[in-house]
Structures are given as C-alpha cells and as structure tokens.
Write an enzyme that holds these catalytic residues in place. Structure first.
Site, mmCIF file in Angstrom:
data_model
loop_
_atom_site.group_PDB
_atom_site.id
_atom_site.type_symbol
_atom_site.label_atom_id
_atom_site.label_comp_id
_atom_site.label_asym_id
_atom_site.label_seq_id
_atom_site.Cartn_x
_atom_site.Cartn_y
_atom_site.Cartn_z
ATOM 1 N N HIS A 13 -8.454 7.972 1.389
ATOM 2 C CA HIS A 13 -6.958 7.845 2.650
ATOM 3 C C HIS A 13 -7.770 6.776 1.583
ATOM 4 O O HIS A 13 -7.617 5.242 1.307
ATOM 5 C CB HIS A 13 -7.506 6.868 3.226
ATOM 6 C CG HIS A 13 -5.796 6.777 4.085
ATOM 7 N ND1 HIS A 13 -5.432 6.965 5.083
ATOM 8 C CD2 HIS A 13 -5.262 4.987 3.768
ATOM 9 C CE1 HIS A 13 -4.645 5.967 5.072
ATOM 10 N NE2 HIS A 13 -4.241 5.065 4.329
ATOM 11 N N HIS A 15 -3.641 3.768 -0.637
ATOM 12 C CA HIS A 15 -2.580 3.630 -1.597
ATOM 13 C C HIS A 15 -2.642 2.980 -2.834
ATOM 14 O O HIS A 15 -3.088 2.420 -3.284
ATOM 15 C CB HIS A 15 -1.878 2.391 -0.985
ATOM 16 C CG HIS A 15 -1.864 2.429 0.727
ATOM 17 N ND1 HIS A 15 -0.598 3.498 1.061
ATOM 18 C CD2 HIS A 15 -2.689 3.177 1.066
ATOM 19 C CE1 HIS A 15 -0.815 3.976 2.723
ATOM 20 N NE2 HIS A 15 -1.389 2.922 2.760
ATOM 21 N N LEU A 16 -1.759 3.788 -3.852
ATOM 22 C CA LEU A 16 -2.470 3.494 -5.706
ATOM 23 C C LEU A 16 -0.975 2.739 -6.284
ATOM 24 O O LEU A 16 -0.849 1.662 -6.913
ATOM 25 C CB LEU A 16 -2.066 4.532 -6.386
ATOM 26 C CG LEU A 16 -4.034 5.348 -6.229
ATOM 27 C CD1 LEU A 16 -3.913 6.723 -6.132
ATOM 28 C CD2 LEU A 16 -4.993 4.457 -6.600
ATOM 29 N N ARG A 17 0.135 3.020 -5.304
ATOM 30 C CA ARG A 17 1.591 2.325 -5.452
ATOM 31 C C ARG A 17 1.770 3.361 -6.465
ATOM 32 O O ARG A 17 1.125 4.258 -7.453
ATOM 33 C CB ARG A 17 1.839 0.892 -5.362
ATOM 34 C CG ARG A 17 0.767 0.432 -4.322
ATOM 35 C CD ARG A 17 1.883 0.205 -2.974
ATOM 36 N NE ARG A 17 1.673 -0.687 -2.077
ATOM 37 C CZ ARG A 17 1.116 -0.255 -0.969
ATOM 38 N NH1 ARG A 17 1.187 0.650 -0.316
ATOM 39 N NH2 ARG A 17 0.456 -1.349 -0.121
ATOM 40 N N LYS A 99 1.279 13.980 5.602
ATOM 41 C CA LYS A 99 0.819 12.054 6.162
ATOM 42 C C LYS A 99 1.917 11.684 7.734
ATOM 43 O O LYS A 99 3.389 11.338 6.950
ATOM 44 C CB LYS A 99 0.568 10.905 5.312
ATOM 45 C CG LYS A 99 0.671 9.515 5.614
ATOM 46 C CD LYS A 99 -0.760 9.452 6.376
ATOM 47 C CE LYS A 99 -0.953 8.370 7.495
ATOM 48 N NZ LYS A 99 -1.147 6.903 6.586
ATOM 49 N N HIS A 136 -1.718 8.199 10.900
ATOM 50 C CA HIS A 136 -0.931 7.110 11.193
ATOM 51 C C HIS A 136 -1.170 6.958 12.703
ATOM 52 O O HIS A 136 0.048 6.703 13.356
ATOM 53 C CB HIS A 136 -0.227 6.010 10.449
ATOM 54 C CG HIS A 136 -0.046 4.600 10.210
ATOM 55 N ND1 HIS A 136 -0.793 3.327 10.016
ATOM 56 C CD2 HIS A 136 0.042 3.664 11.726
ATOM 57 C CE1 HIS A 136 -0.407 2.470 10.163
ATOM 58 N NE2 HIS A 136 -0.068 2.003 11.417
ATOM 59 N N ASP A 247 -8.758 2.467 2.205
ATOM 60 C CA ASP A 247 -7.183 2.192 2.630
ATOM 61 C C ASP A 247 -6.713 1.065 1.996
ATOM 62 O O ASP A 247 -5.731 -0.021 2.746
ATOM 63 C CB ASP A 247 -6.477 2.060 4.068
ATOM 64 C CG ASP A 247 -5.631 1.507 5.342
ATOM 65 O OD1 ASP A 247 -4.494 2.589 4.846
ATOM 66 O OD2 ASP A 247 -5.145 1.109 5.817
ATOM 67 N N HIS A 251 -0.778 -5.600 -2.495
ATOM 68 C CA HIS A 251 0.298 -5.969 -2.557
ATOM 69 C C HIS A 251 0.570 -7.522 -3.530
ATOM 70 O O HIS A 251 -0.764 -8.565 -3.196
ATOM 71 C CB HIS A 251 1.035 -7.014 -0.869
ATOM 72 C CG HIS A 251 0.868 -6.067 0.313
ATOM 73 N ND1 HIS A 251 2.057 -5.047 0.849
ATOM 74 C CD2 HIS A 251 0.174 -4.731 0.228
ATOM 75 C CE1 HIS A 251 2.415 -3.918 1.173
ATOM 76 N NE2 HIS A 251 0.779 -4.418 1.870
ATOM 77 N N ALA A 263 1.402 -5.651 5.183
ATOM 78 C CA ALA A 263 -0.104 -5.479 5.810
ATOM 79 C C ALA A 263 -0.216 -4.572 4.363
ATOM 80 O O ALA A 263 -0.315 -3.655 4.048
ATOM 81 C CB ALA A 263 0.123 -4.798 6.898
#
Ligand code: DOR
Ligand code: ZN
Length: 344
Positions: A13, A15-17, A99, A136, A247, A251, A263
């Site tokens: 899990h 987030h690579l963006r 997801k 989520h 996760d 940011h 977040a």
C-alpha cells in the site's frame, strides 16, 4: 540479533503520486521493495484499466535503470464503476485491487463512493473475478468523533460487506485500532489488513509533542498507546492476515506546514528500517520477514521474491528534507536517527 537477511519485501500500500514528485517516491520505494500496490487517488483518480496502464508506464519510465520494480496497479471505486470494468481490470493482468474511499474521507477522495450498497453489483463482480477490495476503513460522518471513525466503519459498513460477500478478498488498509485487529482475527482468511510503520511507532501523543506536529498527521489518525500496542502484537503474531503496507504519502512541505495541513506521512525513504525498529522494540525482529515478504505476496497470489536484502543494527541519520523539482518533502524522522540501516 544485529543482522538480518530477508527475502526482498513488497509494499502492499503506497502513494507514489504522479507529477514532479514521482521520480523521488519511485526512487525510494524501488530501493527497498520489489513490488508495490500503488494507490489510485491521483487528480483525476485512476478509475479505469486504460488509465492504470498509462499510469504504470509513467512509473516505469522514472524507475532507475537496472532496478527491478513492479508496480501493481489499483482502480479507484466510484459511484460509476461498472462490473464490466472489473472484468477488464482482471483480464489486464496489471490491476491487483480496487480501492474504496468513502467520499471525502482523505486526500483526493472527493470522487469516492457515496453509497456502497449502490455498488454491490460491482462487489459481486469483484468476488466472481477474484479482484480484492482495498478499504479505507473510516466513516466520514462529522458527528462521529475522528478517533472513532474506524471502529464505527467496522460495525456499520464492513460487517455487512463481509456477510454479503463471503468469498470477496478484502484488505482493511492501514489499521489503527485494537477493534480492527479483533475484527480481522474473527473473519475468514479472505479478510486481511495492512499495518504502516508509523502506526507501529507513534501514538496520538506524538501529534502534540511539545507543539502541533503536522508531519505526524495522517488518516486514519494516530490512536492511543493501547491501540499501537495491539497493532504491534498483530504484526508480530505470525498471523498471515497482517502484512506490510507503508501508506507512504508525499505531500509538499508547505501543504503540511499550513493552517489546514494535508494528511500523510512519508516513510518510503526508510520504510524497512522503520519496521525493523518497531519489530525489534518488542523482541519480534524474527517475525519481520513473513510480515514484509511472505504474507502479502501469498494473499495477492504473487510468487515470492527471489532476491534478498540485509538489515543491520546500525544508526543512520535521516536528512531534514528531500528536494525535487517541485519543492521539498519532510520525511519521517527528519533530522533524527533510526537505529537500523539497509546494507547493500
Ligand atoms: O494519511 C493519509 N494520506 N491517508 C490516506 O488515506 C491518504 C494518504 C494520501 O494520499 O496522502
Ligand atoms: Zn493510503
């Protein structure tokens, strides 16, 4: 134990963006992990197999040359997702899950699902074609206290889904409470959970340690110490239902150090060292390999990796920031030490 050689892990899990930060996040994750389940909450979100194929190409294009890294793609469930899209996803061979974000729950979730019952035909198709549902697991009702949103989700949503779709594979992502551990333990082997390194290392006190700590703010929010200890027990329990999912969520610095901060905690730069520290803190370092490299792969029906990594008990100091063309990311433990390192 001062050294640990383990099968190369997978991050199930992350987030690579998708913009100028992509090379940084892909560079970090691919240093440690052979594969990663890539979250689809881009702007616009990855809602179709065609979009997932294109996103995967962009990830591979910035993967450092010579590094073996396999991005495992996911689709973002919306009120418009169809059973036909699920079949296409399955047949593509590159989509490994769908997801579910409740609309408005977290970063880039405004197109999330408003009515899960309205999506039951899609869940039926996922069960039929063996596509896992990644959750989520929080309700978004503002009347529910932010620290109770995960528990209320279990009772008001997940219980029903598990009953209606007994053969659907479900991953309750980034669990944060003893309630989730009890819930997952009580389910069949179809229901599993990921646990992040930051939820194993921090409790809600770390959000307010001498002042407000925006780089510890994530969703689901950090919980009480008793919950952190329950997560640690689950992680080292040897149960195949619990596996690694960082996760990690980049940011840009100014969007976190703000009057309304985003977040997400960035751990991709040192994920395995963070997990090693957490497992070691409770005498469970010998349980790290299965958690990081076996249980998740088995759940997703992937072959086990054949490469290995070496962790050593040796202090490293984390840089204060990582810069990239669009700005800077403040990583977990910025400017501080971690007592494990990876030896290459
Ligand atoms: O803290 C979080 N950050 N939780 C999520 O669910 C999303 C993630 C992000 O995308 O930044
Ligand atoms: Zn996430």
């Amino acid at each position: 134990m001062n050294e640990l050689v383990i099968r190369q892990p997978d991050d199930l899990h992350i987030h690579l963006r998708d913009d100028d930060v992509l090379p940084l996040s892909v560079g970090h994750v691919s240093t440690q992990f052979r594969r990663a389940i890539v979250m689809p909450n881009l702007r616009p979100p990855v809602v179709s197999t065609a979009m997932a194929i294109e996103y995967r190409k962009r990830i591979l294009a910035v993967t450092p040359t010579g590094r073996l890294f396999d991005p495992l793609m996911t689709l973002y469930l919306t009120d418009r997702t169809t059973p036909a899209e699920i079949l296409m996803a399955r047949e593509s061979g590159i989509v490994h899950g769908v997801k579910y974000y409740p609309a408005g729950a977290t970063t880039n979730s405004d197109l999330g699902v408003t009515d899960l019952e309205g999506r039951f035909k899609v869940l039926e198709a996922m069960m039929k074609h063996g596509v896992p549902l990644l959750l989520h697991g929080e309700v978004t009702d503002k009347d529910v206290d932010i620290f109770d949103r995960e528990k209320v989700f279990l009772d008001s949503v997940l219980l029903r889904v598990v009953k209606e779709f007994p053969d659907l594979k479900i991953v309750l992502e980034h669990i944060t409470t003893s309630d989730s551990v009890d819930f997952v333990d009580a389910c069949s082997e179809k229901v599993a959970a990921t646990i992040t390194a930051h939820h194993l290392l921090l409790n809600r006190g770390d959000l307010f340690d001498g002042g407000i700590r925006p780089h510890h703010y994530c969703l689901p929010i950090l919980k009480r110490e008793e919950h952190r200890l329950a997560l640690l027990r689950a992680a080292i329990s040897g149960s195949p239902k619990y596996f690694l999912g960082t996760d990690s969520a980049p940011h840009e610095r100014h969007t976190k150090e703000a009057s309304c901060g985003c977040a997400g905690v960035y751990t991709a730069h040192a994920a395995m060292e963070c997990y090693a520290e957490a497992f070691d803190s409770v005498g469970g370092i010998d349980k790290l390999e299965d958690f990081a490299s076996t249980f998740g792969a088995r759940f997703y029906e992937l072959p086990l990796n054949t490469s290995y990594i070496k962790l050593v008990r040796k202090e490293q100091v984390i840089p204060p920031t990582y810069t990239y063309s669009g700005g800077a990311i403040v990583p977990f433990r910025a400017g501080q030490g971690l007592n494990w390192s990876i030896e290459t």
